[in-house]
Each structure stands twice: as C-alpha cells, then as structure tokens.
Motif scaffolding. Structure first.
Motif, PDB file in Angstrom:
ATOM      1  N   GLY A 168     -85.122  45.213 -28.658  1.00 47.24           N
ATOM      2  CA  GLY A 168     -85.102  46.271 -29.390  1.00 47.24           C
ATOM      3  C   GLY A 168     -84.762  47.553 -28.733  1.00 47.24           C
ATOM      4  O   GLY A 168     -83.537  47.870 -28.712  1.00 47.24           O
ATOM      5  N   GLY A 169     -85.577  48.300 -28.460  1.00 48.14           N
ATOM      6  CA  GLY A 169     -85.202  49.547 -27.445  1.00 48.14           C
ATOM      7  C   GLY A 169     -85.152  49.444 -26.060  1.00 48.14           C
ATOM      8  O   GLY A 169     -84.781  50.231 -25.425  1.00 48.14           O
ATOM      9  N   GLY A 170     -85.483  48.171 -25.532  1.00 48.45           N
ATOM     10  CA  GLY A 170     -85.283  47.855 -24.076  1.00 48.45           C
ATOM     11  C   GLY A 170     -86.355  48.443 -23.191  1.00 48.45           C
ATOM     12  O   GLY A 170     -86.248  48.530 -22.126  1.00 48.45           O
ATOM     13  N   HIS A 171     -87.405  49.004 -23.578  1.00 47.34           N
ATOM     14  CA  HIS A 171     -88.412  49.651 -22.938  1.00 47.34           C
ATOM     15  C   HIS A 171     -89.557  48.650 -22.284  1.00 47.34           C
ATOM     16  O   HIS A 171     -90.449  48.967 -21.713  1.00 47.34           O
ATOM     17  CB  HIS A 171     -89.424  50.512 -23.767  1.00 47.34           C
ATOM     18  CG  HIS A 171     -88.912  52.068 -23.591  1.00 47.34           C
ATOM     19  ND1 HIS A 171     -89.674  53.055 -23.173  1.00 47.34           N
ATOM     20  CD2 HIS A 171     -87.731  52.530 -24.053  1.00 47.34           C
ATOM     21  CE1 HIS A 171     -89.088  54.026 -23.235  1.00 47.34           C
ATOM     22  NE2 HIS A 171     -87.863  53.896 -23.671  1.00 47.34           N
ATOM     23  N   SER A 172     -89.282  47.385 -22.498  1.00 45.62           N
ATOM     24  CA  SER A 172     -90.270  46.483 -22.064  1.00 45.62           C
ATOM     25  C   SER A 172     -90.457  46.447 -20.434  1.00 45.62           C
ATOM     26  O   SER A 172     -89.608  46.414 -19.714  1.00 45.62           O
ATOM     27  CB  SER A 172     -89.730  45.075 -22.228  1.00 45.62           C
ATOM     28  OG  SER A 172     -90.630  43.734 -21.744  1.00 45.62           O
TER      29      SER A 172
END
Length: 466
Positions: free
Chosen positions: A73-77
């Motif tokens: 999704g936002g790539g913040h994992s």
C-alpha cells in the motif's frame, strides 16, 4: 531470482491498465524501494494496479505462475513485508482516490492512499479520521493493523471508524465486508493485518476536526525519570480531548527549537488538543502542569490545521533511511521501566533514533475487547523503539541498541505489541501473543476465506485446522 515466462508476463502487461516492472526495466529499483532502506529484496516483478480489475488479474497471474505474493500500500512496513524475494508485489499505490460525503460524514478511500491523501480530502469539510502521525503512512497497512494516532483518545482507533471494506479474496471473488455483509471477515480486517485478502477501498466514519491545538515540550534527557513519572499519571487522568505521546529524542537542528538545544538528547511530549482545547489559550492552560516535573528546556503551544500536524515530521524522517524497530503494549509505566527508558535515552545511538509511547486509552477503551481483533483494549500505551539513521554503515549499531533496549523493557510490558510494530523476525508465538484470545477466531476466519494461506507475506495467522 525467479524467472517468469516472458509470454505470460507480456500477457499480464497487456491485461493491466497499470504497469509491470521487472529487473530488466530502468525503474525496477525505484519500484521495489521501500520507506525502510534497510530492506533490500528483489521481487520477480512489481505489478502496479490501477483498479480492482488489475488486482484480480494480478492475483490470478501469481497463482498460475506459482509466485508468492506480497501486497504493497504505502510501503511503510518496517520489516518490509510488502516485498518477497523472487515473488510478485501487487502494488496498490496508483489507487489513491478519496471520496468524501460530508452529509453522511463518510469517506471512501483507495487501498493505495496515504494519510496525507485522506487528510487533504476530509479537512476541507472540517472532518477527519484517527490515524497515525505521518502523512506518508499508507492508509491500508495502518488500518488493517488497527491504527492509532493523535485523535485516538478523542475518537478511538482507526478500526473503530471503519464502516466497510471492499476486498478481493484469494479465489478472485470481490466482496464488500461490513457489519451486515461478511461480518466475520469485517471483524477480522479490523486489526488482523493483510491475512484475508486485498483491500481495494476502505470506508470510514468521519469526525469533527479542523484546527487543533499543538504543543511540544522537551526536557534534558537527564530529567527522564522525573518527567516520565509525571507523564504516566498526568495524561491518563486528563480529558480525552488531550493527547500527548512521550518521546526520547535528539533535538534536530531546525525550528521551532532554539539553537542552544540543537543536537542535545532530550525527553519530551508532542501534544494535540481537540474540542475546546483546539484554541491556543485553552491548550496552554491545560499544559500549565508541564513545569511540575522540571522546568522544560523548550515549551511551545499554538493552533495548527490538523493536516499540518499530521505532516510535521515528514521532512525529518523521509523515505530512504535505515530503520529497525520493535514494540510492546503497556498498561503501566513502572519505576523499573522508567529506569530502562532513562538508560537507553542517554545512549540514543544516532540523531534520529527514538522511542515513543503512544496513548491508546480514552475512546479506544470504550470498545468491547472482543469487538475487534485488537486484543489490548486495556493497554494505556503502544510503545515503539526505533533505531534510525541514513547511513547503512550504522545499521548494526541501531539494530543492537533497539534489541538491547527492547530486551530489557519487554519484561515490564503486557506481552504483546501493536502488529504494525512487530519486526521482521517475529515468530508465530509472538504473533499469537499480540492477538491474545482473538487469535483462534482469526485463524477460523482465515480458514474460511484463505484456506491455502495464499496471503502469507505478513505477520501470518495460519488457517485453523478442521
């Protein structure tokens, strides 16, 4: 590196409105980059999906090709769960639309949207959702993990405002999950992570929020014990429209901080006042007690548009830094825990490394413990320890500081953590402890909706055995 049949890959490119990127393409490295630059994985392909049809086509392709799938999704994992070495990343980032219904006070949000997209669309109507503290965070990952932020004490967790979700299941079926349709799936999505399908849109109930009162108070790190003992009593006893997360930090060389404290290790609180406290004067009155533990080195209050508060730290910690984090829930900050915080606050390894205690009480406590998979409705704080630095040469130093800090602090925790603060190496026991008694029900829902565990690039919940 997994090799994908060229003809099949050409067929996927033709079928999608979005794009497909592989190592042969010039933009491959950018397509696989994440917020956390410590993660370096090489998927066989990245499929950027423009709509639900693209999502369904990409899922079918992954299954036909025998590729492990990750959803981005936002790539913040933090642990980089949206990339699988040699697998296929289904990238939702093109799906960032937000549609607000100001009369119904709802917003339908694309699965690839970031909090900044949501805040921008809702703010013009004086509305918002309790979600996060950074505008670049992905709406999807944050929500599926539960979600907390500046508005949590006033309005609850992010999942407490979720009305429905559009989901593509492992078999390609498209469903809308809500309290009345697929209610078990809807229950599981509110905190169970990405275990159950690809959520292509979320619909939220919105709350009144416009200008908020913002405050920043910092003390020398040597005062950590005094300040933390004061904070642990002051905030839970305060009205729900006062929020403040506690932090250990190094003061950045930038406004609003005066030059004389730039680069100094400090402890502090970032405050947010809603309702009556949104006015500058009212917040200042509520925070007159900040002098009680010790005179602050810096104290500021003032009004600010809510989206400005949400983006206040974006420039300080942009995409591309090295990150290593671990978390825990706390129902108290014991004197023994205070000593641990003081010890590691004095030894912050880099200028960006930090520890935050986020309040998860107030309105979040008024939701029944079994209403969602978020199993720690009795927690007062969601804590995270984060080693952060731009230089890969410091990766081991920030990791070791974080692990040592967490190892000493964990015995003073409740045992589990916010699932979005779990690290890369968390085992099944750690995931189970995060969900407490809700785990078995989640496993049953997993068996019903993803019996083959196709969606496993996550903090995985294995399907229950029959």
């Amino acid at each position: 590196m997994t090799t994908i049949d060229t003809t099949a890959l050409d067929g996927l490119r033709t079928a999608l409105r979005g794009t497909v990127t592989t190592a042969a393409d010039a933009d491959y490295d950018e397509s696989r980059s994440l917020y956390n630059a410590m993660i370096d994985r090489r998927p066989a392909a990245v499929a950027r999906c423009a709509d639900v049809a693209d999502v369904r086509t990409t899922l079918a392709f992954a299954q036909d090709a025998g590729l492990e799938l990750a959803v981005r999704g936002g790539g913040h994992s933090g642990p980089g769960l949206c990339l699988v070495e040699g697998g296929l990343t289904l990238d939702l980032s093109p799906m960032r639309s937000v549609r607000v219904d100001p009369e119904a006070r709802t917003a339908q949000v694309g699965g690839g949207a970031q909090l900044g997209d949501l805040d921008h669309a809702t703010h013009t109507f004086g509305l918002g959702v309790p979600a996060g503290i950074m505008s670049t965070t992905g709406v999807g990952g944050l929500t599926l993990g539960g979600g907390h932020g500046y508005l949590t004490r006033a309005y609850g967790l992010t999942i407490d405002s979720l009305v429905s979700a559009d989901v593509v299941l492992a078999d390609g079926t498209f469903v809308t999950a809500s309290a009345t349709d697929h209610p078990d799936l809807f229950w599981a999505l509110r905190g169970g992570g990405g275990n159950f399908g690809v959520v292509t849109s979320f619909t939220y109930r919105l709350h009144p929020v416009d200008t908020v009162g913002v405050g920043v108070t910092v003390w020398p790190v040597e005062r950590t014990a005094e300040v933390l003992r004061w904070y642990r009593e002051f905030l839970p006893a305060s009205a729900d429209d006062l929020y403040g997360f506690f932090a250990l930090l190094t003061i950045p060389p930038a406004p609003p901080f005066p030059e004389e404290i730039h680069g100094r290790k400090m402890c502090g609180v970032v405050w947010c006042g809603t309702g009556d406290l949104a006015a500058d004067g009212r917040l200042g009155e509520a925070l007159s007690a900040v002098e009680e533990p010790a005179p602050p080195a810096f104290h500021f209050t003032g009004p600010m548009p809510y989206p400005a508060l949400q983006s206040m730290f974006d420039g300080l910690i942009p995409k591309g830094l090295q990150w290593y984090w671990r978390g825990d829930f706390f129902d108290a900050v014991s004197d023994a825990a205070v000593e641990v915080h003081e010890k590691y606050g004095r030894t912050l390894p880099t200028g960006l490394s930090t520890m935050h205690l986020y309040p998860v009480d107030g309105a979040a406590h008024r939701v029944p413990a079994d209403a969602t998979p978020w199993a720690y409705r009795d927690a007062l704080w969601s804590g995270v320890i984060a080693g952060i630095d731009p230089d890969p040469a410091n990766a081991e130093a920030i990791r070791r500081w974080c692990v040592d800090y967490w190892t000493e602090l964990h015995p003073h925790s409740m045992g589990g953590a916010y699932v979005n603060f779990l690290g890369e190496a968390e085992d099944a026991g750690r995931v189970r402890s995060t969900y407490r008694t809700t785990y078995e029900r989640l496993a049953a829902v997993k068996r019903a909706y993803d019996p083959e565990n196709f969606f496993r690039a996550n903090q995985n919940i294995a399907p229950a055995t029959a």
